[in-house]
Design a protein around this motif. Structure first.
Motif, mmCIF file in Angstrom:
data_model
loop_
_atom_site.group_PDB
_atom_site.id
_atom_site.type_symbol
_atom_site.label_atom_id
_atom_site.label_comp_id
_atom_site.label_asym_id
_atom_site.label_seq_id
_atom_site.Cartn_x
_atom_site.Cartn_y
_atom_site.Cartn_z
ATOM 1 N N ASP A 29 56.758 21.114 -73.842
ATOM 2 C CA ASP A 29 57.205 19.880 -73.114
ATOM 3 C C ASP A 29 58.568 20.002 -72.449
ATOM 4 O O ASP A 29 58.738 18.955 -71.564
ATOM 5 C CB ASP A 29 57.183 18.866 -74.196
ATOM 6 C CG ASP A 29 56.030 18.374 -74.991
ATOM 7 O OD1 ASP A 29 54.785 18.540 -74.026
ATOM 8 O OD2 ASP A 29 55.905 18.322 -76.020
ATOM 9 N N GLU A 30 59.457 21.100 -72.645
ATOM 10 C CA GLU A 30 60.631 21.055 -72.135
ATOM 11 C C GLU A 30 61.199 22.456 -71.868
ATOM 12 O O GLU A 30 60.304 23.485 -72.527
ATOM 13 C CB GLU A 30 61.592 20.378 -73.251
ATOM 14 C CG GLU A 30 61.615 21.002 -74.511
ATOM 15 C CD GLU A 30 62.541 20.271 -75.446
ATOM 16 O OE1 GLU A 30 63.818 20.056 -75.151
ATOM 17 O OE2 GLU A 30 61.901 19.911 -76.448
ATOM 18 N N ASN A 31 61.914 22.677 -71.074
ATOM 19 C CA ASN A 31 62.275 23.914 -70.771
ATOM 20 C C ASN A 31 63.795 23.989 -71.347
ATOM 21 O O ASN A 31 64.541 23.344 -71.703
ATOM 22 C CB ASN A 31 62.654 23.946 -68.957
ATOM 23 C CG ASN A 31 61.218 24.066 -68.366
ATOM 24 O OD1 ASN A 31 60.313 24.787 -68.725
ATOM 25 N ND2 ASN A 31 61.156 22.926 -67.692
ATOM 26 N N SER B 276 67.580 24.764 -71.971
ATOM 27 C CA SER B 276 69.034 24.203 -71.441
ATOM 28 C C SER B 276 70.009 25.370 -71.201
ATOM 29 O O SER B 276 69.775 26.238 -71.646
ATOM 30 C CB SER B 276 69.233 22.914 -72.698
ATOM 31 O OG SER B 276 69.645 23.586 -73.799
ATOM 32 N N GLN C 55 59.600 23.669 -80.815
ATOM 33 C CA GLN C 55 59.600 23.273 -79.313
ATOM 34 C C GLN C 55 58.741 24.030 -78.477
ATOM 35 O O GLN C 55 58.346 23.703 -77.493
ATOM 36 C CB GLN C 55 60.822 23.307 -78.748
ATOM 37 C CG GLN C 55 61.909 22.106 -79.328
ATOM 38 C CD GLN C 55 63.442 22.376 -78.898
ATOM 39 O OE1 GLN C 55 63.903 23.580 -78.949
ATOM 40 N NE2 GLN C 55 63.916 21.372 -78.321
ATOM 41 N N PRO D 33 61.213 23.106 -63.970
ATOM 42 C CA PRO D 33 62.360 22.940 -64.111
ATOM 43 C C PRO D 33 63.295 22.612 -63.095
ATOM 44 O O PRO D 33 62.892 22.920 -61.838
ATOM 45 C CB PRO D 33 62.867 24.490 -64.768
ATOM 46 C CG PRO D 33 62.043 25.333 -64.140
ATOM 47 C CD PRO D 33 60.548 24.812 -63.727
ATOM 48 N N GLN E 268 61.643 28.670 -66.717
ATOM 49 C CA GLN E 268 60.751 27.671 -67.178
ATOM 50 C C GLN E 268 59.827 28.257 -68.313
ATOM 51 O O GLN E 268 59.778 29.452 -68.516
ATOM 52 C CB GLN E 268 59.587 27.558 -65.948
ATOM 53 C CG GLN E 268 58.512 26.732 -66.169
ATOM 54 C CD GLN E 268 57.566 26.611 -65.120
ATOM 55 O OE1 GLN E 268 57.346 27.593 -64.313
ATOM 56 N NE2 GLN E 268 56.787 25.567 -64.839
ATOM 57 N N ALA F 227 55.453 24.967 -69.053
ATOM 58 C CA ALA F 227 56.048 23.661 -69.044
ATOM 59 C C ALA F 227 56.447 22.772 -67.796
ATOM 60 O O ALA F 227 56.117 23.484 -66.962
ATOM 61 C CB ALA F 227 57.621 23.809 -70.147
ATOM 62 N N LEU G 16 64.244 27.687 -76.874
ATOM 63 C CA LEU G 16 63.729 26.654 -77.460
ATOM 64 C C LEU G 16 63.688 27.074 -78.789
ATOM 65 O O LEU G 16 63.562 28.121 -79.305
ATOM 66 C CB LEU G 16 62.313 26.616 -76.965
ATOM 67 C CG LEU G 16 62.078 26.166 -75.284
ATOM 68 C CD1 LEU G 16 60.814 25.629 -74.945
ATOM 69 C CD2 LEU G 16 63.076 24.789 -75.245
#
Length: 1126
Positions: free
Chosen positions: A632-634, A636, A659, A718, A707, A715, A655
């Motif tokens: 769901d997310e890349n 950070s 995650q 990005p 990504q 995901a 992650l």
């Protein structure tokens, strides 16, 4: 010393004085293998001296003023404990207003009428001698004035605005501030730039004393105490420095080596200042100990190579600094010993099944033997993960089973031999309580029984013990202990409690407990409020990919309504055993819809909460593994920073496990050069959070994105971030560097900025390097100390403070980026203008006579320009310290001495002396001197029999001296062919000596004739002539006592040209000629070497001062030549 012991007993009970045994003691133990020494033991006798008698005046103080009553106890050993009491031996009350300082003084921030009393008594208690000394009573009388003036705080102790304190590491730091003021000030403490250390900071004496225990170097800093009342505040800063006596980092350890082996002794200690490490061998400094070719000392380490048996010794390491020392002994034992096993043969070990078994094989040998274990007499060597082999030879079986029983053989071998030993292992069944005592509720006066049925190994004999509340059973016939139970007859309220059954064998112990609650007969029980019981029957329904419904049944609320339920989850796939907060719902709700993440193996539990507290967690629900999905997310915090000029380092935060949303978590790293029509370059990596791109141009911007993906896909796209490849050093130097001198100590420098493309990195600023080349007044070069000023950002100018006046400087400018500094601009030369000089280096006043004083001075240490003159001001001072008229004299800059004449006899004068340049006057120095009452006929010295002996590199000069003591000897010499050499040659010629004798004889005759004419009442013509010219050097006859003044030849008071005259204060100045050397000594006979040293004994002060010019030396006049020895 005690027999067969190293203990030294000093007994003074039967006579003798303790002072006779005062000193430093050290014990040495010695045998044929070496010598060990102990730490120094200091013995000092205790002392409790009496108070010094003193007359104490009554203290009369105005109401509201501050007061300090000084104790000043006698110095004892150890120091006494100070306290204040009255005549009735009652301690004087203390408060924020009245308190005792660390030095024992009694401080009053402000006095009140009730402080009036006549029995303030300071006591000193010497604990070691069990004596108390008493100071004489101090009287205080407070008189009232209306109104009482309020005052803002001032500090009574410490004084001033700052002070310093040094404390040792590990000690207790005590800082004190006591203030005066009305109303009474309140003290606060802070540490500048930090916090007071937690858990180690305490306040004492009404917060007037700050106490920090176990101080360390981190406690160094500035501590500020602030005294405050309604009228204002005062503060004091105490700069604390924490030093440290030496403490061990690695103490040397005993070393056992076999012949031919290598080894090391390491001795590492720390402290502040850093301790010095020194080694001793058998108590002797290693530098003078017998040599050992196998030993090499390398600082804090001794390295042994190919040792032999004679290398055995005891080494001592001493780590010391000014605050203490450490001493450690280490025995280096060189042995050649075959193996020995110290564990007894056939030793029996018994353990309980499923517990560890440790079989010992203690051994000794040199070289160190190798250990092997076998099971059975002819079994194979033991190996594998089911065994643990310890360095001390012990065999560990982590989980012993019944089949582990048997005989185990330990074999120890080295190059000198082999030995073995057998031990026995028996594994027993564990002891168990198969029927445990149970919780019982019994009515008063009833009967209760607790069961405790056990099962144990048939070869072990168990014992059963019953306890009540972890203590022995009451000695009461109502308690009946049977084989398998405990019975209590006629139960009473005091029998309420916890009963424990403990079963012990020689190998294990087990226990079980039960609670007995005694209740009264049927009356309605009181309401008991307690935490709720945990929920139960958790059920999952409506399972979807991203949600599930959880329901439960609440437990008993125990008379306090449930306010809410807390739901927690466990991720059995990524973090098994860790419970995390999920959500919470009101206490009236028993179902909840929970949001889920993909690829998580969920278990849930519920906790009920009421006003009393939280329940125990419920039993976990069934597990629910959610399906995998795309991330769901890349990642950070994506960054791109180069570590080298030709790379780009891309980093990100990975992650977390849940995650990932599925197996096979990876990252797609993409990059391309910014502002260039280029395609994205990508790479897929796993289990890392960094990727390095090589071969990039230097410091160019890149677009970067990272990504996340897993086995199910990517995901979302990005976002892009901007990074830069690695920096390199700047290519060019700043140009057009200009310097504008503002004043004698400040200049402003300008430069043109470098093109940004040549910076090749992030521009951080510019650095200006500048240094002093020489002083324009002295033309003397010195060690170049470059100074650096950094100007941040894209500045193009900066100020250079702290320059020295009248000096030549150079500077250059460099651009700075993240990689470092670029090339320097061409050196720019600038000069600072003149400034005012520093004060003259010294002012000496010598040769006092009735009406004259001789002044000598040194040029300023920092002329800061060309000296134009010296200004001398002086004025007389009478007996009441009143100053007379001020006289000013301007003196040429090339002078270094002056004779002041026509002064008043027996008068004190104060002199003010300073130097001038064209800019102005510098700081002045002052001095005072007194003219004398009368003069004594001088005893003129005489030097004869001067001889010389020249060698290739030196010359010996000898002479005989007759005259007063403490004379200065002045020797001149020079290179052949110069004036100085001719001067020395003339002085050694016979005709010159004869001429000098004739002149001396002529002067003597003139003095005799003068004396005769005076006695006849006539006038000496020379005297008349001198009177007519008012020569201050000639003293008139004193009319009151009829004595004659002494005649002084004017030549006698003129210094030799260019400083050849030796001043009476024993200062000898070097001749102006570069070839001359001046030295002096004391005594009748003396010899002088051309290499600058005297031959033979001499004692005397010796000074050398730099030359003041480069003019050639000239031969002194005959009179001056004589005077140079006065």
């Amino acid at each position: 010393m005690k027999p067969n012991s190293g203990t030294l007993v000093i007994n003074i009970m039967n006579g003798g004085k303790a002072e006779a045994y005062e000193g430093v003691y050290q014990c040495t133990a010695r045998n044929e293998r070496g010598a060990a020494i102990s730490n120094n033991i200091v013995i000092r006798p205790s002392r409790s001296p009496l108070w010094t008698k003193e007359k104490l005046e009554p203290n009369q103080v105005r109401e509201g003023d501050s007061l300090v009553l000084h104790c000043r106890p006698p110095v004892g050993l150890p120091p006494p404990i100070i306290f204040w009491m009255d005549n009735a031996f009652q301690r004087l009350p203390q408060s924020e207003r009245v308190s005792q300082g660390l030095n024992g003084d009694l401080y009053f921030s402000n006095v009140q009428p009730e402080d009036t009393r006549e029995d303030y008594i300071c006591y000193a208690r010497f604990n070691h001698t069990q004596t108390i000394q008493q100071k004489q009573p101090i009287s205080v009388k407070v008189f009232s004035t209306k109104p009482v003036t309020e005052r803002q705080p001032i500090l009574l102790t410490p004084t001033g605005s700052t002070s310093t304190k040094v404390e040792l590491r590990g000690n207790v730091l005590l800082l004190e501030c006591i203030a005066a003021g009305l109303p009474t000030p309140v003290i606060h403490w802070i540490k500048e730039g930090g916090e007071l250390p937690a858990n180690r900071t305490f306040f004492e004496n009404f917060k007037k004393t700050l106490k920090i225990i176990d101080v360390s170097e981190a406690d160094s800093g500035n501590y500020k105490c602030i005294a405050r009342n309604i009228l204002g505040s005062a503060h004091h800063v105490i700069s604390v420095t924490v030093k440290a006596a030496p403490y061990w980092i690695t103490a040397p350890r005993n070393l056992v080596l076999s012949p031919g082996e290598d080894g090391t002794l390491i001795c590492r200690a720390n402290g502040n200042p850093k301790p010095n490490i020194s080694w001793l061998a058998n108590g002797v400094p290693i530098a003078i100990a017998p040599e050992d070719p196998s030993r090499k000392v390398d600082g804090d380490t001794i390295i042994f190579s190919h040792v032999q048996e004679r290398s055995s010794a005891v080494y001592q390491c001493n780590a010391s600094n000014e605050y203490g020392y450490l001493l450690a002994n280490a025995f280096v034992n060189v042995l050649a010993e075959p193996p020995r096993i110290l564990t007894p043969a056939n030793k029996l070990y018994q353990v309980i099944a499923d517990s560890p078994a440790l079989l010992d094989c203690a051994y000794f040998g040199s070289p160190k033997p190798e250990i092997e274990w076998f099971k059975g007499v002819k079994g194979s060597i033991l190996r594998g993960s089911e065994y643990v082999f310890h360095d001390n030879g012990t065999l560990e079986i982590p989980v012993a089973q019944k089949d582990s029983t048997g005989t185990y053989t330990c074999v120890a071998r080295n190059e000198l031999g082999k030995i073995q030993n057998e031990v026995q292992l028996e594994v027993k069944d564990p002891t168990m309580i198969i029927k445990q005592p149970e919780y019982k509720v019994i009515q008063r006066y009833g009967q209760v029984s607790f069961e405790c049925i056990i099962k144990h190994d048939s070869t072990l004999l168990p014992t059963v013990i019953w306890l009540k509340d972890n203590d022995e059973l009451p000695d009461d016939e109502r308690f009946l202990v049977g084989k398998d139970n405990l019975t209590i007859m006629n139960v009473t309220d005091k029998d309420d409690g916890t009963y424990t059954c403990i079963v012990n064998t020689t190998l294990d112990s087990v226990s079980a407990s039960a609670v007995l609650t005694v209740v009264a007969a049927p009356p309605t029980p009181a309401i008991i409020y307690a935490r709720p019981n945990p929920p139960f029957d958790l059920e999952l329904t409506g399972q979807l990919e991203r949600s599930v419904e959880l329901s439960w049944i609440p437990g008993d609320e125990n008379n306090s309504p449930i306010t809410n339920f807390v739901i927690e989850y466990e991720d059995g796939l990524h973090e098994p055993g860790v419970w995390n907060y999920q959500t919470e719902v009101p206490g009236t709700q028993t179902t909840v819809q929970l949001k889920l993440s993909p690829y998580v193996n969920y278990s849930f539990r519920v906790i009920a909460v009421n006003e009393i507290g939280r329940s125990q967690p419920s039993e976990p629900s069934e597990q629910y593994l959610t399906k995998s999905a795309n991330p769901d997310e890349n990642p950070s915090n994506v960054q791109g920073i180069g570590s080298e000029p030709d790379n780009l380092v891309i980093t990100w935060e990975s992650l977390k496990g849940f995650q990932s949303n599925g197996p096979g978590l990876q990252y797609k790293v993409s990059w391309r050069q910014k502002d260039v029509d280029d395609e994205w370059t990508s790479v897929i990596v796993a289990n890392v959070s960094k990727y390095i791109v090589s071969g990039t141009p230097t410091f160019v911007p890149y677009e970067i994105k990272v990504q996340a993906l897993n086995d199910l896909g990517y995901a979302p796209e990005p976002s892009e971030v901007i990074g830069h490849s690695g920096e390199d050093l700047p290519m060019v130097a700043p140009g057009n560097v200009q310097v504008h001198v503002i004043n004698s100590t400040l200049a402003k420098v300008h430069w043109d900025p470098v093109p940004l493309k040549t910076v090749r990195g992030h521009l951080q600023g510019y650095k200006v390097y500048y240094w002093k080349v020489q002083s324009l007044s002295r033309r003397s070069r010195r060690h170049v100390e470059k100074k650096i000023l950094t100007f941040r950002g894209n500045k193009t100018f900066g100020m250079l403070p702290g320059l020295e006046p009248y000096s030549s400087y150079k500077l250059n400018v460099r651009v700075v980026n993240g990689k470092g500094e670029g090339p320097a601009s061409p050196d720019k030369v600038f000069k600072t203008p003149e400034g005012v000089p520093s004060s003259p280096s010294f002012l000496k006043i010598t040769n006092p006579t009735l009406d004259s004083l001789t002044l000598e001075w040194g040029s300023p240490t920092h002329p800061n320009g060309v000296l134009t003159s010296y200004i001398l001001k002086f004025q007389p001072i009478n007996n009441t310290h009143e100053l007379g008229p001020l006289v000013e004299i301007r003196i040429p800059a090339n002078e270094s001495s002056l004779i002041l004449k026509n002064l008043n006899y027996s008068t004190r004068y104060k002199f003010y002396f300073n130097a001038q340049t064209s800019v102005g006057s510098g700081n002045q120095i002052t001095e005072e001197a007194v003219t004398i009452m009368d003069e004594v006929q001088p005893l003129y010295p005489r030097i004869r029999n001067v001889t010389t002996a020249a060698a290739e590199t030196y010359a010996n000069i000898s002479w005989e001296y007759e005259g007063p003591d403490h004379a200065n000897f002045y020797v001149e010499y020079g290179v052949a062919g110069t004036m100085a050499s001719r001067q020395v040659d003339i002085a050694t010629q016979g005709w010159f000596i004869g001429l000098m004798c004739a002149v001396a004889l002529l002067i003597l005759i003139l003095l005799i004739v003068c004396f005769i004419r005076r006695n006849k009442g006539g006038k000496y013509p020379v005297k008349e002539k001198e009177d007519a010219h008012a020569d201050p050097e000639i003293q008139p006859m004193k009319e009151d006592d009829g004595t004659f003044g002494e005649y002084s030849d004017a030549e006698d008071h003129k210094p030799l040209k260019k400083g050849s005259r030796t001043p009476s204060d024993r200062t000898v100045k070097k001749e102006d000629s570069d070839d001359s050397l001046v030295d002096y000594g004391e005594g009748v006979n003396g010899q002088f070497n051309e290499d600058g040293s005297f031959i033979g004994q001499y004692s005397g002060k010796k000074e050398k001062e730099p030359a003041e010019g480069n003019e050639s030396s000239e031969a002194p006049s005959p009179v001056n030549a004589m005077n140079s020895f006065v």
